[in-house]
Design a protein around this motif. Structure first.
Motif, PDB file in Angstrom:
ATOM      1  N   VAL A 207       0.847  -1.190   0.000  1.00  0.00           N
ATOM      2  CA  VAL A 207       0.000   0.000   0.000  1.00  0.00           C
ATOM      3  C   VAL A 207       0.886   1.244   0.000  1.00  0.00           C
ATOM      4  N   LEU A 208       0.304   2.359  -0.410  1.00  0.00           N
ATOM      5  CA  LEU A 208       0.982   3.632  -0.261  1.00  0.00           C
ATOM      6  C   LEU A 208       0.792   4.089   1.187  1.00  0.00           C
ATOM      7  N   ALA A 209       1.894   4.167   1.903  1.00  0.00           N
ATOM      8  CA  ALA A 209       1.832   4.523   3.318  1.00  0.00           C
ATOM      9  C   ALA A 209       2.640   5.791   3.572  1.00  0.00           C
ATOM     10  N   LEU A 210       2.118   6.613   4.450  1.00  0.00           N
ATOM     11  CA  LEU A 210       2.821   7.808   4.896  1.00  0.00           C
ATOM     12  C   LEU A 210       3.471   7.521   6.240  1.00  0.00           C
ATOM     13  N   ASP A 211       4.729   7.885   6.345  1.00  0.00           N
ATOM     14  CA  ASP A 211       5.488   7.691   7.576  1.00  0.00           C
ATOM     15  C   ASP A 211       6.469   8.856   7.678  1.00  0.00           C
ATOM     16  N   VAL A 212       5.975   9.967   8.223  1.00  0.00           N
ATOM     17  CA  VAL A 212       6.757  11.201   8.271  1.00  0.00           C
ATOM     18  C   VAL A 212       6.916  11.628   9.719  1.00  0.00           C
ATOM     19  N   MET A 213       8.119  12.025  10.075  1.00  0.00           N
ATOM     20  CA  MET A 213       8.398  12.474  11.433  1.00  0.00           C
ATOM     21  C   MET A 213       8.784  13.955  11.389  1.00  0.00           C
ATOM     22  N   TYR A 214       8.025  14.762  12.160  1.00  0.00           N
ATOM     23  CA  TYR A 214       8.294  16.194  12.239  1.00  0.00           C
ATOM     24  C   TYR A 214       8.749  16.561  13.646  1.00  0.00           C
ATOM     25  N   ASP A 215       9.407  17.735  13.738  1.00  0.00           N
ATOM     26  CA  ASP A 215       9.793  18.278  15.043  1.00  0.00           C
ATOM     27  C   ASP A 215       8.537  18.768  15.763  1.00  0.00           C
ATOM     28  N   TYR A 216       8.436  18.460  17.045  1.00  0.00           N
ATOM     29  CA  TYR A 216       7.257  18.858  17.815  1.00  0.00           C
ATOM     30  C   TYR A 216       7.072  20.371  17.859  1.00  0.00           C
ATOM     31  N   LYS A 217       8.141  21.141  17.684  1.00  0.00           N
ATOM     32  CA  LYS A 217       8.019  22.597  17.709  1.00  0.00           C
ATOM     33  C   LYS A 217       7.102  23.111  16.601  1.00  0.00           C
ATOM     34  N   ASP A 218       6.907  22.307  15.569  1.00  0.00           N
ATOM     35  CA  ASP A 218       6.039  22.688  14.450  1.00  0.00           C
ATOM     36  C   ASP A 218       4.627  22.123  14.594  1.00  0.00           C
ATOM     37  N   ALA A 219       4.298  21.622  15.770  1.00  0.00           N
ATOM     38  CA  ALA A 219       3.043  20.877  15.940  1.00  0.00           C
ATOM     39  C   ALA A 219       1.815  21.707  15.602  1.00  0.00           C
ATOM     40  N   LYS A 220       1.784  22.978  15.990  1.00  0.00           N
ATOM     41  CA  LYS A 220       0.573  23.770  15.755  1.00  0.00           C
ATOM     42  C   LYS A 220       0.292  23.939  14.272  1.00  0.00           C
ATOM     43  N   GLN A 221       1.298  24.308  13.499  1.00  0.00           N
ATOM     44  CA  GLN A 221       1.060  24.478  12.066  1.00  0.00           C
ATOM     45  C   GLN A 221       0.743  23.150  11.396  1.00  0.00           C
ATOM     46  N   ILE A 222       1.313  22.072  11.916  1.00  0.00           N
ATOM     47  CA  ILE A 222       1.010  20.747  11.367  1.00  0.00           C
ATOM     48  C   ILE A 222      -0.462  20.413  11.576  1.00  0.00           C
ATOM     49  N   LEU A 223      -0.967  20.641  12.788  1.00  0.00           N
ATOM     50  CA  LEU A 223      -2.376  20.347  13.059  1.00  0.00           C
ATOM     51  C   LEU A 223      -3.295  21.242  12.233  1.00  0.00           C
ATOM     52  N   GLN A 224      -2.946  22.497  12.059  1.00  0.00           N
ATOM     53  CA  GLN A 224      -3.759  23.410  11.246  1.00  0.00           C
ATOM     54  C   GLN A 224      -3.806  22.944   9.794  1.00  0.00           C
ATOM     55  N   LYS A 225      -2.664  22.534   9.265  1.00  0.00           N
ATOM     56  CA  LYS A 225      -2.609  22.099   7.866  1.00  0.00           C
ATOM     57  C   LYS A 225      -3.307  20.756   7.658  1.00  0.00           C
ATOM     58  N   VAL A 226      -3.200  19.874   8.651  1.00  0.00           N
ATOM     59  CA  VAL A 226      -3.924  18.597   8.555  1.00  0.00           C
ATOM     60  C   VAL A 226      -5.422  18.846   8.517  1.00  0.00           C
ATOM     61  N   GLN A 227      -5.893  19.753   9.358  1.00  0.00           N
ATOM     62  CA  GLN A 227      -7.316  20.091   9.365  1.00  0.00           C
ATOM     63  C   GLN A 227      -7.757  20.575   7.989  1.00  0.00           C
ATOM     64  N   ALA A 228      -6.978  21.468   7.375  1.00  0.00           N
ATOM     65  CA  ALA A 228      -7.320  21.991   6.046  1.00  0.00           C
ATOM     66  C   ALA A 228      -7.284  20.887   4.999  1.00  0.00           C
ATOM     67  N   PHE A 229      -6.314  19.978   5.110  1.00  0.00           N
ATOM     68  CA  PHE A 229      -6.207  18.873   4.152  1.00  0.00           C
ATOM     69  C   PHE A 229      -7.432  17.978   4.217  1.00  0.00           C
ATOM     70  N   ILE A 230      -7.834  17.622   5.427  1.00  0.00           N
ATOM     71  CA  ILE A 230      -8.931  16.666   5.603  1.00  0.00           C
ATOM     72  C   ILE A 230     -10.254  17.231   5.093  1.00  0.00           C
ATOM     73  N   GLU A 231     -10.426  18.519   5.184  1.00  0.00           N
ATOM     74  CA  GLU A 231     -11.684  19.126   4.740  1.00  0.00           C
ATOM     75  C   GLU A 231     -11.948  18.898   3.254  1.00  0.00           C
ATOM     76  N   GLN A 232     -10.896  18.665   2.469  1.00  0.00           N
ATOM     77  CA  GLN A 232     -11.092  18.444   1.030  1.00  0.00           C
ATOM     78  C   GLN A 232     -10.589  17.073   0.563  1.00  0.00           C
ATOM     79  N   ALA A 233     -10.186  16.222   1.508  1.00  0.00           N
ATOM     80  CA  ALA A 233      -9.576  14.940   1.148  1.00  0.00           C
ATOM     81  C   ALA A 233     -10.619  13.902   0.761  1.00  0.00           C
ATOM     82  N   PRO A 234     -10.296  13.020  -0.192  1.00  0.00           N
ATOM     83  CA  PRO A 234     -11.182  11.883  -0.488  1.00  0.00           C
ATOM     84  C   PRO A 234     -11.114  10.847   0.619  1.00  0.00           C
TER      85      PRO A 234
END
Length: 456
Positions: A207-234
Motif C-alpha cells: 500500500v501507499l503509506a505515509l510515515d513522516v516524522m516532524y519536530d514537535y516545535k512545528d506541531a501547531k502548524q502541522i495540526l492546522q494544515k492537517v485540518q485543512a487537508f482533511i476538509e477536502q480529502a477523499p
C-alpha cells in the motif's frame, strides 16, 4: 466452593490461587492492574468456555475475559471472580472466494493480518499488532482502513457467543439479531465471544503509506494544515494518525533523534498507490521533516510501525476524547496539555475520522459517535515509579479538555474505567443496549468492562 466439579471437567485448565502458575496467568499487559481472581480457566475449546461459564454460575462468580489482555483498563482480570482466558484459541480461517474470515477471539491483530495478507486481503483493524482481535472489534476498531471500509465492528458479519447461562449461540443478522447488533460496538457485556466472522477486503499486499516524522516545535502548524487537508480529502486519504512521542535512545534510531520530542504522521492511502501519491504529497510537506520514510510498502509493515513504542508489559494510564474539529482553541489546549508530561514515555495520538466510518447511521450499531472529526488517545507509561504523577496528569488532561470535546464522549478501547463512559459513548443507543443486557445477562455476570448495567 464447587471446585471439585470444575476439576473433573476442566482438569489442569483450571488454575487456583495456590497454583504455581497463578501469578503468571493473571498478569496482563497493563501491569498497574493487580487483581486476584478466585480462579482462572485457560481454555482451549468452546467446550472449555461453556464449562467455565457454568462453573462461574455455580459459584456465583462474576466473569472477566482475557483475549489479548491489552486494554488500558485491565478488564481481562478481576478480583474474586472467574478469569476466562481464551488467548490460546487463535485459529484464523480465510475463505478467499467469499472474502470472509473466521477467527477465534484469542487471536491478536498481527496474527489475523498475517493470515489475510497471504491472499492480499485485510480486515479493518487497529494500529498495533499486539492488541487482541476481540477487544478491538467489540468496542469499535479504528484503523488505517476506516475511511474506505469503516470500523472493525462494522465488518463483523457473525459471531459465536457463550452466554451467562452457558448457552453456545451462533449470532448474525438472522439469528439473535438483537445480540448481533449489541456486540458490534457494545463491548464484552453480553457473553464470551469465542469466534468472529468478518468481511475481508482486497487491498493487495503493498500500500501507499505515509510515515513522516516532524519536530514537535512545528506541531501547531502541522495540526492546522492537517485540518485543512482533511476538509477536502477523499475517503482514501482521510485515515491520518498523528502521534506525539519522546523517542527512546533505541539502536534502530539515529543518535540525533534520541530523546527528541516529535510528531509522527502515519497513514495508509486506501486506493491506487500511483493515483494517491500526488493527493497525499501535502502531508509530507506540513513542515520540514526530520525523517520521511513514506512510500509503497507492505501493509504488514505499516501495521507494525508503532509496535516498538508499546512495551510488552508496562504500568499504563490512559484516556480518550472525541473532537468535532481542530479550531485554534482546541489545538492550543491540546498542545498545552501535552507539553509537560510527568514522564518521557507518553504516547499522545490524534486520529482523523471520517469517510465510511462516519456514514454508518448512529443507531446501526452501538458505536454511536459517527460525527466526530478526531479522536484523541493518550497513554502515559510509568517506567520508574512515577505512577501517581502519570495518573494525575492523565486525569488532569481529560478534565481540562472535556469542555472542548465532542459530546463528552470517549473511544472505549482507549479509556480507563469511568462512571460516565458508557452513557457518553453510546449516547442514544444506551437504552437499547440495556434491554439486550437484561435479556442475556440480567445478573451482570459480565461486568468487568465499560459496563452496561441491566439494573438502571
Amino acid at each position: 466452593m464447587g471446585l471439585s466439579e470444575g476439576e473433573n471437567q476442566l482438569g489442569n485448565k483450571l488454575v487456583r490461587s495456590s497454583d504455581a502458575v497463578y501469578d503468571e496467568k493473571r498478569s496482563i499487559w497493563n501491569t498497574a492492574i493487580d487483581k486476584k481472581p478466585a480462579a482462572i480457566v485457560v481454555c482451549e475449546t468452546e467446550e472449555d468456555v461453556v464449562a467455565a461459564v457454568k462453573l462461574a454460575k455455580e459459584n456465583q462468580w462474576s466473569i472477566s475475559v482475557r483475549s489479548g489482555g491489552h486494554h488500558v483498563g485491565g478488564f481481562a482480570v478481576c478480583d474474586n471472580g472467574l478469569m476466562i482466558d481464551i488467548s490460546n484459541m487463535n485459529k484464523v480461517t480465510v475463505d478467499v472466494e467469499r472474502k470472509i474470515v473466521e477467527v477465534e477471539t484469542g487471536a491478536k491483530s498481527g496474527e489475523l493480518n498475517a493470515e489475510t495478507q497471504k491472499y492480499g486481503l485485510a480486515v479493518p483493524l487497529g494500529t498495533a499488532s499486539g492488541t487482541g482481535i476481540a477487544g478491538v472489534a467489540l468496542s469499535g476498531g479504528i484503523g488505517y482502513l476506516r475511511g474506505v471500509y469503516g470500523l472493525t465492528c462494522d465488518n463483523i458479519i457473525g459471531a459465536t457467543i457463550v452466554t451467562a447461562e452457558g448457552e453456545l449461540l451462533e449470532v448474525n443478522e438472522e439469528n439473535y439479531p438483537d445480540l448481533f447488533w449489541a456486540i458490534r460496538g457494545g463491548g464484552g457485556n453480553f457473553g464470551v465471544v469465542t469466534k468472529l466472522q468478518f468481511t475481508a477486503h482486497d487491498i493487495g499486499t503493498e500500500v501507499l503509506a505515509l510515515d513522516v516524522m516532524y519536530d514537535y516545535k512545528d506541531a501547531k502548524q502541522i495540526l492546522q494544515k492537517v485540518q485543512a487537508f482533511i476538509e477536502q480529502a477523499p475517503d482514501e486519504a482521510i485515515s491520518i494518525n498523528l502521534t506525539v512521542a519522546v523517542l527512546p535512545p533505541a539502536p534502530f534510531l539515529p543518535e540525533f533523534l534520541h530523546f527528541k520530542k516529535v510528531i509522527m504522521l502515519l497513514a495508509v492511502y486506501g486506493g491506487d498507490a500511483q493515483e494517491g501519491e500526488a493527493i497525499v504529497q501535502p502531508l509530507r510537506e506540513l513542515a520540514e521533516p526530520l525523517v520521511d520514510q513514506s512510500g509503497v510498502m507492505p501493509f504488514l509493515q505499516i501495521q507494525q510501525r508503532l509496535d516498538p513504542m508499546i512495551p510488552e508489559r508496562v504500568n499504563c494510564y490512559g484516556t480518550s476524547l472525541y473532537f468535532a474539529d481542530l479550531n485554534d482553541e482546541a489545538i492550543d489546549a491540546l498542545l498545552e496539555n501535552l507539553n509537560n508530561p510527568p514522564a518521557p514515555s507518553i504516547l499522545g495520538q490524534l486520529w482523523a475520522l471520517g469517510g465510511q466510518m462516519n456514514r454508518v447511521p448512529a443507531n446501526a450499531t452501538p458505536f454511536a459517535v459517527r460525527d466526530a472529526k478526531y479522536v484523541l488517545l493518550v497513554d502515559a507509561m510509568a517506567m520508574g515509579g512515577d505512577d501517581e504523577a502519570c495518573k494525575q496528569w492523565v486525569d488532569g488532561l481529560y478534565e481540562n479538555l472535556l469542555p472542548l470535546s465532542h459530546k463528552k464522549a470517549s473511544y472505549l478501547n482507549a479509556l480507563d474505567e469511568s462512571k460516565d463512559a458508557t452513557k457518553n459513548a453510546f449516547q442514544e443507543n444506551l437504552s437499547r443496549l440495556v434491554e439486550v443486557k437484561k435479556k442475556y445477562d440480567p445478573t451482570n455476570t459480565f461486568r468487568h468492562n465499560h459496563n452496561i448495567n441491566p439494573n438502571v
